[in-house]
Design a protein around this motif. Structure first.
Motif, mmCIF file in Angstrom:
data_model
loop_
_atom_site.group_PDB
_atom_site.id
_atom_site.type_symbol
_atom_site.label_atom_id
_atom_site.label_comp_id
_atom_site.label_asym_id
_atom_site.label_seq_id
_atom_site.Cartn_x
_atom_site.Cartn_y
_atom_site.Cartn_z
ATOM 1 N N GLY A 38 38.473 23.225 -37.464
ATOM 2 C CA GLY A 38 37.447 24.091 -36.894
ATOM 3 C C GLY A 38 37.195 23.792 -35.431
ATOM 4 N N SER A 39 37.169 22.524 -35.070
ATOM 5 C CA SER A 39 36.943 22.137 -33.681
ATOM 6 C C SER A 39 38.100 22.573 -32.794
ATOM 7 C CB SER A 39 36.757 20.613 -33.586
ATOM 8 O OG SER A 39 36.535 20.215 -32.252
ATOM 9 N N HIS A 86 37.149 29.307 -44.422
ATOM 10 C CA HIS A 86 36.554 28.163 -43.712
ATOM 11 C C HIS A 86 36.113 27.069 -44.679
ATOM 12 C CE1 HIS A 86 32.581 29.799 -44.723
ATOM 13 N NE2 HIS A 86 32.911 30.926 -44.128
ATOM 14 N N HIS A 147 44.295 25.860 -38.978
ATOM 15 C CA HIS A 147 43.319 26.636 -39.741
ATOM 16 C C HIS A 147 43.868 27.041 -41.103
ATOM 17 C CE1 HIS A 147 40.781 29.860 -41.072
ATOM 18 N NE2 HIS A 147 41.640 30.801 -40.718
ATOM 19 N N ILE A 214 34.594 31.887 -37.817
ATOM 20 C CA ILE A 214 35.064 30.852 -38.738
ATOM 21 C C ILE A 214 34.770 29.456 -38.206
ATOM 22 C CG2 ILE A 214 37.149 29.802 -39.716
ATOM 23 C CD1 ILE A 214 38.285 32.666 -39.859
ATOM 24 N N SER A 215 35.100 29.211 -36.942
ATOM 25 C CA SER A 215 34.950 27.865 -36.389
ATOM 26 C C SER A 215 33.483 27.451 -36.294
ATOM 27 C CB SER A 215 35.615 27.776 -35.014
ATOM 28 O OG SER A 215 35.085 28.730 -34.123
ATOM 29 N N ILE A 218 32.169 26.595 -39.741
ATOM 30 C CA ILE A 218 32.605 25.259 -40.162
ATOM 31 C C ILE A 218 31.687 24.195 -39.575
ATOM 32 C CG2 ILE A 218 34.430 23.529 -39.903
ATOM 33 C CD1 ILE A 218 36.459 25.830 -40.125
ATOM 34 N N SER A 236 35.715 15.840 -34.356
ATOM 35 C CA SER A 236 35.488 17.022 -33.523
ATOM 36 C C SER A 236 35.936 16.792 -32.090
ATOM 37 C CB SER A 236 34.006 17.410 -33.549
ATOM 38 O OG SER A 236 33.595 17.784 -34.837
#
Length: 250
Positions: A38-39, A86, A147, A214-215, A218, A236
């Motif tokens: 996600g990061s 996600h 992803h 999505i990110s 998360i 992250s």
């Protein structure tokens, strides 16, 4: 694009197979891998995709509209998939055939759209045909792969809770083909002249909005009670650092 096809397909198939090969992966590592993905996805969207979009020749407000539509479209797709893309792992959707179809439809559309980004990079690499400058497809490819892994694992976890291993793997392979199909379809439409610069820009905007949705989801869901977690923070920062290096040094 052949290498991209192999990487996308094997990533999804391999990550989903971990449900059977390494069942403890979900409890020990899944959340951290999800946060890392996600990061990285958020970082490349901010550092790479959005700047490219706003330098593509579109009027800024118009491109912003496409990004917003993509963000809202992803919200609609999550009503179908229940957020598996996600990392949501819900077992109740796998109890009926209609539930499985709904999940697969939402995930397939999302994965198909994100695959269109990769054909754009391969088409204009080293040229200025579509957006007026060179598009570094490797950065975007890495983001899609990172992803796709957790999404495939979450999908396999949901499916395996209510159906046989055989059908879980069959549906997993269908999902694994979605992004490559989006990549090849976009390439064909672009090369045949059916998809022009404006169409490519719209696809980019829609997918960028989806990536933002999505990110950020998360990030929010990884700390629902706003509790500080060193492991998630470090992961992250590592993912963001990798995105910076891949964008500016490679």
């Amino acid at each position: 694009m052949g290498l991209n096809f192999i990487l996308l397909f094997l990533t999804a198939l391999g990550a989903g197979s971990l449900v059977f090969i390494a069942p403890k992966f979900r409890d020990k590592y899944f959340k951290l891998v999800l946060v890392f993905a996600g990061s990285y996805l958020f970082s490349i969207t901010i550092l790479h995709i959005l700047p490219e979009l706003f330098h593509s020749g579109y009027e800024g407000g118009r491109m912003g509209l496409y990004i917003l539509i993509g963000f809202l479209l992803q919200q609609l797709l999550e009503f179908l998939s229940s957020g598996i893309e996600h990392g949501h792992i819900h077992h109740h959707h796998g109890e009926t055939k209609s539930g499985v179809f709904t999940v697969m439809l939402g995930l397939f559309i999302h994965a198909f759209l994100e695959g269109t980004l990769l054909s754009h990079g391969s088409l204009i690499e080293g040229s200025t045909e579509a957006f007026g400058h060179v598009h570094n497809s490797k950065t975007v490819l890495a983001g899609v792969i990172l992803h796709k892994g957790p999404a495939a694992f979450a999908l396999a976890a949901v499916l395996s809770s209510s159906m046989s291993k055989k059908w879980t793997l069959i549906l997993l392979m269908i999902f694994a083909l979605a992004s490559p199909l989006g990549m090849f379809s976009s390439a064909y439409l672009f090369q045949s002249g059916l998809l022009e610069k404006e169409g490519v820009g719209i696809l980019f905007g829609l997918v960028a909005g989806g990536f933002l949705h999505i990110s950020t989801t998360i990030f929010f869901e990884s700390s629902p009670h706003h509790k500080f977690n060193w492991n998630k923070l470090i992961v992250s920062f590592l993912a963001a650092g990798l995105a910076i290096l891949s964008e500016y040094l490679f």
